[in-house]
Design a protein around this motif. Structure first.
Motif, PDB file in Angstrom:
ATOM      1  N   TRP A  86      -7.271 -28.258  51.859  1.00  0.00           N
ATOM      2  CA  TRP A  86      -7.670 -29.821  51.934  1.00  0.00           C
ATOM      3  C   TRP A  86      -6.606 -30.547  50.672  1.00  0.00           C
ATOM      4  CZ3 TRP A  86     -10.622 -25.725  51.626  1.00  0.00           C
ATOM      5  CH2 TRP A  86     -11.543 -25.359  53.116  1.00  0.00           C
ATOM      6  N   THR A  87      -6.138 -31.672  51.062  1.00  0.00           N
ATOM      7  CA  THR A  87      -5.449 -32.507  50.083  1.00  0.00           C
ATOM      8  C   THR A  87      -6.227 -33.920  50.110  1.00  0.00           C
ATOM      9  OG1 THR A  87      -3.741 -33.448  51.617  1.00  0.00           O
ATOM     10  CG2 THR A  87      -3.136 -31.402  50.061  1.00  0.00           C
ATOM     11  N   LEU A 130     -10.995 -25.115  43.868  1.00  0.00           N
ATOM     12  CA  LEU A 130     -11.013 -26.645  43.435  1.00  0.00           C
ATOM     13  C   LEU A 130      -9.845 -26.578  42.486  1.00  0.00           C
ATOM     14  CD1 LEU A 130     -12.144 -29.423  44.123  1.00  0.00           C
ATOM     15  CD2 LEU A 130     -13.532 -29.038  42.162  1.00  0.00           C
ATOM     16  N   ASP A 131      -9.023 -27.496  42.775  1.00  0.00           N
ATOM     17  CA  ASP A 131      -7.931 -27.778  41.610  1.00  0.00           C
ATOM     18  C   ASP A 131      -7.623 -29.194  41.666  1.00  0.00           C
ATOM     19  OD1 ASP A 131      -6.190 -27.870  39.403  1.00  0.00           O
ATOM     20  OD2 ASP A 131      -4.662 -26.602  40.569  1.00  0.00           O
ATOM     21  N   LEU A 132      -8.444 -30.122  41.540  1.00  0.00           N
ATOM     22  CA  LEU A 132      -8.477 -31.456  41.854  1.00  0.00           C
ATOM     23  C   LEU A 132      -8.621 -32.356  40.591  1.00  0.00           C
ATOM     24  CD1 LEU A 132      -8.100 -33.237  44.100  1.00  0.00           C
ATOM     25  CD2 LEU A 132     -10.451 -33.408  44.456  1.00  0.00           C
ATOM     26  N   MET A 133      -7.382 -32.997  39.961  1.00  0.00           N
ATOM     27  CA  MET A 133      -7.414 -33.428  38.687  1.00  0.00           C
ATOM     28  C   MET A 133      -6.860 -34.957  38.687  1.00  0.00           C
ATOM     29  SD  MET A 133      -5.928 -30.629  36.381  1.00  0.00           S
ATOM     30  CE  MET A 133      -6.775 -28.819  36.515  1.00  0.00           C
ATOM     31  N   ALA A 134      -7.258 -35.909  37.946  1.00  0.00           N
ATOM     32  CA  ALA A 134      -6.769 -37.114  37.808  1.00  0.00           C
ATOM     33  C   ALA A 134      -5.421 -37.285  37.673  1.00  0.00           C
ATOM     34  CB  ALA A 134      -7.513 -37.966  36.639  1.00  0.00           C
ATOM     35  N   TYR A 151      -7.025 -29.911  46.943  1.00  0.00           N
ATOM     36  CA  TYR A 151      -5.990 -30.114  45.913  1.00  0.00           C
ATOM     37  C   TYR A 151      -5.664 -31.627  46.338  1.00  0.00           C
ATOM     38  CZ  TYR A 151      -1.828 -28.909  43.200  1.00  0.00           C
ATOM     39  OH  TYR A 151      -0.900 -28.877  42.277  1.00  0.00           O
ATOM     40  N   ASN A 152      -4.912 -32.135  45.184  1.00  0.00           N
ATOM     41  CA  ASN A 152      -4.457 -33.479  45.228  1.00  0.00           C
ATOM     42  C   ASN A 152      -3.640 -33.740  46.331  1.00  0.00           C
ATOM     43  OD1 ASN A 152      -1.488 -33.309  44.483  1.00  0.00           O
ATOM     44  ND2 ASN A 152      -2.500 -32.617  42.675  1.00  0.00           N
ATOM     45  N   ASP A 153      -3.391 -35.231  46.434  1.00  0.00           N
ATOM     46  CA  ASP A 153      -2.411 -35.437  47.756  1.00  0.00           C
ATOM     47  C   ASP A 153      -1.122 -36.178  47.256  1.00  0.00           C
ATOM     48  OD1 ASP A 153      -3.523 -37.708  46.600  1.00  0.00           O
ATOM     49  OD2 ASP A 153      -4.341 -38.800  48.546  1.00  0.00           O
TER      50      ASP A 153
END
Length: 532
Positions: A328-329, A282-286, A311-313
């Motif tokens: 997944w984005t 998981l590497d999902l940041m604001a 991940y982010n999109d």
């Protein structure tokens, strides 16, 4: 080929944690060596001193420490180290590693790595104006550049073109990340269905990153399902005193969940082993602009280890993940969509395995160290077009009148031996000057001596003075390694009929201060551009 590498941090050492930029630079070093080139590595004196002060090097031999010290660099010795090694190519691991007082005679490649000015902003670093000027200096005088992706390339293009250059496509190449061909890949991993799905999140704590929403969302999902596992790995920067942002408080809260395990920052080889036992990263940041422009090293490492990543999109790596179906984005703010992804992972391990193979395929195609190093060397076929030297154009004031009772002298160093043009920003304040502007360039032995070796002089006719614009003065190829002095004088009768010059309230290197109102000051310099 002999290559001298200037890093921005200590390069990875056995048994010690490292940073993302150090990993990236070490990947290029490995690629150069794979191609048969001789590589010499120089690390910052500051990073080495901080590591020694913390006792991080106490278990290393005196020979290892001595070798690190021998090529440790700062602004006082970088030129001497380059002369000592006599490289065919100089490679800088980021633009702050280029602090040469004079442009080297061999090609210089700068890996731009990430939006460092934005990182400094989020760190609350002082002297950001000087950082901007330093960055522009690098873009003016280095030969070739590496960006990580299309978005980042356009960001850096704006700085490149501010120096008067327009050939960024020719002078740059895109390299997402150089990583070893040896990966703790999925087929040979310790992955087990016992804790499936095993999520992992890791890296250095940095203040421009905020994974709060996604990590909290995942923790709550695991708690509700009473299945699966989340491993958190991280800690403060191993060498530099960088604020840890939201991480300390966030990790302390998350580890209260029995399905969350927290581990400290660890050496890269241990981190790679941890990745081999996980199922998904998981590497999902604001969102912030730094996150959009960065090609995040932790996530390229996950993919290299055969871990599909959530991940982010909105970034360049997002595009690669979608292209290879390697994860997944999703929007960091879309908690519902994230929950759907967590559910899909839990219910469909075969889909995860497929994405894991795609992650390895992505890494093999895009992150190969040898191929990355060859792309750097391929740049050398393009012409060296760095002509600008001083590019200090962020003018702050135009209240300095040049008239019979007020002259200005600015001292500077030319980092190239063929000074051919100086641009000055001038103004008449809509009143025609009643005398020419006298411009003199001399070499000077110091800031006080009146003795100077005249190199060039000219006069600018009153009618040629622009109203608040740049004026180019072409020179007969001045060859000098000395301190230079630019004198602006006029016999104008009063300030109302004088030429005004734009200036700055500081003197960033290679500007060395000015004589204004008869007194030397470091707190003023004429706005100028110089070209070779």
């Amino acid at each position: 080929m002999r290559i001298l590498v200037f890093a921005t941090d200590l390069l990875p050492l056995p048994g010690l944690p490292t940073s993302g930029t150090a990993l990236r630079t070490s990947g290029f070093i490995a690629g150069f060596k794979n191609l048969g080139h001789e590589v010499h590595c120089a690390v910052p004196r500051q990073a080495l001193a901080l590591a020694q002060a913390k006792g991080a090097l106490k278990n290393f031999s005196t020979e290892v420490v001595a070798n690190l010290s021998a090529l440790a660099f700062d602004s006082t010795n970088q030129e001497a180290l380059a002369a000592q090694v006599a490289p065919d190519l100089i490679f800088c691991g980021h633009w702050p590693a280029y602090i040469f007082p004079k442009a080297p005679p061999v090609p210089v490649v700068v890996d731009l790595a990430g939006p460092h000015l934005l990182e400094r902003h989020y760190q609350g670093s002082p002297n950001r104006t000087d950082s901007l000027f330093g960055k522009l200096t690098v873009f003016a005088s280095a030969d070739y550049f590496i960006t990580s992706g299309p978005r980042q390339k356009e960001y850096f293009r704006s700085f490149f073109e501010r120096t008067g250059r327009s050939d960024f496509n020719q002078a740059s190449t895109e390299i997402p990340m150089p990583l070893s061909e040896n990966s703790p890949c999925a087929e040979n991993s310790k992955r087990s269905s016992r804790n499936y799905p095993h999520f992992i999140f890791g890296g250095v704590f940095l203040p421009w990153q905020d994974p709060t929403q996604a990590l909290t969302n995942l923790s709550e999902f695991l708690a509700a399902k009473q299945t699966g596992k989340l491993t958190l790995i991280g800690g403060v920067h191993p060498h530099y005193p960088v604020h840890s942002g939201v991480y300390q408080k966030l990790f302390s809260k998350l580890e209260l969940n029995p399905q969350v395990t927290r581990k400290p920052l660890m050496p890269f080889e241990e981190f790679a082993s941890e990745l081999a036992s996980a199922d998904v990263a998981l590497d999902l940041m604001a969102w912030n602009l730094e996150r959009e422009l960065a090609l995040t090293i932790r996530s390229t490492t996950y993919l290299w280890a055969g871990l599909p990543v959530i991940y982010n999109d909105f970034s360049d790596l997002s595009d690669l993940i979608r292209q290879y179906d390697a994860g997944w984005t999703v929007s960091p703010a879309d908690l519902s969509a994230q929950q759907n992804i967590f559910s899909e992972i839990s219910a469909n391990p075969e889909s995860v395995k497929k994405k894991a193979k795609n992650a390895l395929r992505l890494a093999a195609a895009e992150f190969n160290a040898s191929k990355s190093a060859q792309k750097v060397l391929d740049l050398l076929g393009a012409p060296r077009t760095a002509l600008a030297d001083i590019v200090y154009m962020d003018c702050e004031q135009r209240d300095t009148a040049i008239w019979k009772n007020s002259a200005v002298s600015t001292f500077f160093r030319a980092r190239r031996n063929s000074l051919s043009r100086i641009d000055l920003r001038l103004s008449t304040r809509f009143n025609p000057p009643d005398a020419p502007l006298e411009v003199t360039i001399s070499s000077a032995s110091d800031f006080e001596s009146s003795q100077a070796d005249l190199k060039f002089q000219t006069t600018l006719a009153p009618e040629s003075i622009p109203e608040d614009d740049w004026y180019s003065i072409h020179l007969p190829m001045i060859q000098t390694d000395q301190l230079l002095r630019l004198d602006l004088r006029s016999q104008a009768s009063a300030p109302d009929c004088a030429v005004y010059v734009w200036g700055m309230n500081h003197s960033p290197d290679p500007l060395m201060g000015s004589i204004k109102d008869g007194k030397f000051t470091k707190n003023y310099a004429v706005c100028m551009r110089t070209f070779s």
